[in-house]
Enzyme design. Sequence first.
Site: not given
Ligand code: SAH
Length: 400
Positions: A216, A232, A254-255, A284, A304, A344
């Site tokens: 970050r 995400f 984000d979803s 996404a 991410d 991850c």
């Molecule tokens: N980058 C974030 C952590 C990501 S966690 C940080 O630094 O805090 C993964 C995220 O992806 C979650 O919030 C989840 O809601 C989202 N997610 C999962 N599948 C998704 C999709 N197909 N489209 C959009 N978001 C998605």
Amino acid sequence: MNTITLKPAKDKSLARRHPWIYANAIDRIDGKPAPGATVIVRAHDGRFLARAAYSPQSQIRARVWSFDEAEPIDHAFFKRRVQRAIAHRQALVKNTGATRLVFGEADGLPGLIVDYYVADDALQRGQLVCQFMATGVEAWKSAIVDALTGATGCPNVYERSDVSIRQKEGLEQITGVLAGDPPPATLIANECGVRYHVDVMNGHKTGFYVDQRDNRVLVAEHARDRDVLNCFCYTGGFSLAAMKGGAKRVVSIDSSGEALALAQQNVLANGFAPERAQWLDADAFKTLRRLYDEGERFDLIVLDPPKFAPSREHVDRAARAYKDINLTGFKLLRPGGLLFTYSCSGAIDAELFQKIVAGAAADARVDARILKRLGAGVDHPLLTAFPEGEYLKGLLLQIA
Ligand code: SAH
């Protein structure tokens, strides 16, 4: 004393101080150890190798507490391990209200994660959040909680052991207060000058992606006057960092509606102009393509995603998913633009991840240059004997 004797020549990984004993390495078990009970592990010729926690249902049949024959596993042992983990963080981790205090195997406490949200003013109390992911730490839970409250002075401990991995250990998923008061609906973690709301009880993991702190900060450093896309975004960790760093505009996808609601609260909590941020509650994969088709372009993109490969069987499908988002990510970048891309998934190592990203760049017909290899912060140390601990890897790339 309950004893595990290994098959001949199966003591090599323990000699390298790898802390796991697989079921297929075991020749014989003497005694009737309960789940989580301490067992002595011996080589086939009877030599002492380690003391370990027994886990009858898992393929990882035992996890090492100590390789030192003179070290008993008792309350004092957990106090020492917890104090040692905390002392390391005090020396290394600066400028943050959210720290990983205990990172499992790397801290000699296999299966235990502890994050600490530090009280930063009179209005806020501290909060420890734990995940117990193996029978050993589960059996010693109260000793560990005592050690944590004693060493930090923080009375509030919440458990987020709602992780599927517990099934492999024969443990139920569980959450709840372990000590002190229940957490507030949201608490505030102040990280490098940005205030983040954290929902300890309902958020992901312990509420916040503590592991991305350094990344970050790096995004903030590169964000000035840029058009940023954060994919995400969860509660907006990277989005807020980019705003703090002076981004012109930040589009976040984000979803999860709840995550986005918290992200928007974070914008207000930091006094940033809400019109600099745009939040898309959407898938996404589809949205990246739509943005591309509509001619949107960005100077800095963060990808991410969640863990696409929860285990080895999922690697091929996950690789296609990583390639898909990275391919569209490259195409959405302006010349000279930066891509921060992460995985991850423990089952996808750094080398494979780089190959996937290289394939995406080739298909996008861009020359992508790696500026930096990225990973989790210093409070997520990687034990040389235990490469399995490296789950988060990332690349900072620039397209020519
Ligand atoms: N980058 C974030 C952590 C990501 S966690 C940080 O630094 O805090 C993964 C995220 O992806 C979650 O919030 C989840 O809601 C989202 N997610 C999962 N599948 C998704 C999709 N197909 N489209 C959009 N978001 C998605």
